[in-house]
Design an enzyme around this catalytic site. Structure first.
Site, PDB file in Angstrom:
ATOM      1  N   HIS A   1       2.397  -4.573  -2.083  1.00 22.08           N
ATOM      2  CA  HIS A   1       0.970  -4.854  -1.901  1.00 22.08           C
ATOM      3  C   HIS A   1       0.136  -4.023  -2.868  1.00 22.08           C
ATOM      4  CE1 HIS A   1       0.948  -7.347   1.727  1.00 22.08           C
ATOM      5  NE2 HIS A   1       2.082  -6.743   1.975  1.00 22.08           N
ATOM      6  N   PRO A   2      -0.921  -4.629  -3.435  1.00 14.62           N
ATOM      7  CA  PRO A   2      -1.817  -3.859  -4.316  1.00 14.62           C
ATOM      8  C   PRO A   2      -2.757  -2.981  -3.500  1.00 14.62           C
ATOM      9  CG  PRO A   2      -2.654  -6.076  -4.049  1.00 14.62           C
ATOM     10  CD  PRO A   2      -1.319  -6.031  -3.329  1.00 14.62           C
TER      11      PRO A   2
END
Length: 173
Positions: free
Chosen positions: A22-23
């Site tokens: 996930h960013p």
């Protein structure tokens, strides 16, 4: 990517790899424009693409503190929040243990995957504590599986008003 619905009970290394994919919210990938279209839309839904300089600094501080404490990015269902509530939830979750955060992030990741097969195992987790129940409700709302409907209806009688409201929102989504 297919992840078995029971993956939350499997190897913690698999969970961490999924979570680490996930960013950061309003992070480097957003600034560089390298987010996926889905992530761009999700972050924009909470106004993360329109932060003031002070808000950007707050997200940077929060992302850094969270990564330093837990070793992975803060994961939350952004479209269920505002930029203010994201920062508030992150501050609350910084008080959790590492194991609690791995489990919460895994639930959020399951919701983002949107696999209907995850709904039944997720509904089994609705007996946990409040932050965990709220994360499960968000994940179930994102998945939108009919198998979760009855369990979400049951939460309408919950003693916690926040959980009742989350269930109403999930059922309306």
């Amino acid at each position: 990517m297919y992840v078995p619905p029971h993956f939350a009970e499997t190897d913690p290394a698999v969970l961490r790899a999924l979570i680490r994919a996930h960013p950061d919210l309003a992070g480097k990938a957003a600034i560089e424009g390298s987010l996926t279209n889905s992530s761009k839309r999700e972050q924009a839904s909470a106004g993360l693409d329109r932060l003031t300089p002070d808000e950007y600094k707050a997200f940077t501080r929060t992302n850094t503190a969270y990564r330093e404490r837990f070793g992975f990015p803060f994961v939350v269902c952004v479209r269920e929040h505002t930029k203010e509530s994201i920062l508030r939830v992150a501050a609350e979750r910084l008080e959790h243990t590492h194991d609690e955060e791995v489990q919460l992030a895994a639930v959020s990741a399951l919701g983002k995957l949107g696999d209907h097969r995850a709904a039944v195992p997720l509904t089994r987790l609705l007996q946990r504590d409040r932050p965990f129940v709220l994360a499960v409700i968000e994940a179930l709302a994102t998945i939108g599986a009919p198998s979760a409907f009855r369990r979400l209806l049951g939460l309408l009688g919950h003693s916690d008003a926040t959980i009742r409201q989350a269930a109403v929102s999930a059922l309306n989504s």
